[in-house]
Design an enzyme around this catalytic site. Sequence first.
Site, mmCIF file in Angstrom:
data_model
loop_
_atom_site.group_PDB
_atom_site.id
_atom_site.type_symbol
_atom_site.label_atom_id
_atom_site.label_comp_id
_atom_site.label_asym_id
_atom_site.label_seq_id
_atom_site.Cartn_x
_atom_site.Cartn_y
_atom_site.Cartn_z
ATOM 1 C CE1 TYR A 245 46.781 39.169 38.789
ATOM 2 C CE2 TYR A 245 48.729 37.986 38.241
ATOM 3 C CZ TYR A 245 47.997 39.228 38.631
ATOM 4 O OH TYR A 245 47.906 40.264 37.397
ATOM 5 C CG HIS B 61 40.963 43.769 41.510
ATOM 6 N ND1 HIS B 61 41.028 44.093 40.586
ATOM 7 C CD2 HIS B 61 39.835 45.129 41.635
ATOM 8 C CE1 HIS B 61 41.227 44.923 40.072
ATOM 9 N NE2 HIS B 61 39.648 45.589 40.790
#
Length: 155
Positions: free
Chosen positions: A26, A101
């Site tokens: 991430y 996302h």
Amino acid sequence: MPDSPVLYVLNGPNLNLLGVREPEIYGRETLADVQARCERAAGDATVVFRQTNHEGELIDWVQEARGKADALVLNPAGYGHTSVALLDALKALSIPVVECHLSNPAARERFRHRSYVSAIAAGVVSGFGPVSYELAVQPALGLAQERSRSADRSV
Ligand code: CA2
């Protein structure tokens, strides 16, 4: 639509850990950094940026957006793969929704390939880390503007 449109950017569970855990997936930016990117990308629009770890709270915010927002950018996180309740709340919205996302769920585990949110989203941006949010903001606001112009024409 008022002069300054309102954009809700809602974030689902565990995204508060951004920049703290799993940087290999991430990245190293925090959610505050992502918020700053959205605010920059939104220009004059008002950005309401929130994160919750609770499904019911996320649904409450989606319902709230019904009366207050002109567009929604949503990273549902894990609830995108599981929550029919979230989908039901989204179905009651008439504003444009862009699903967003950080990672590309289609390139990850099989259980991440299904998204209930995609069924109602105007579009999906995924895989570009925090830049996914910036890329989602512009079309969300553009669609809101289009929608308000066509509402003006119909009166
Ligand atoms: O890529 C995304 O943005 C996701 O929505 C992130 C979700 C995941 O369940 C989706 O499949 C794709 C997970 C959010 C968890 O965020 C964390 C961030 C840092 C450290 C740990 C978790």
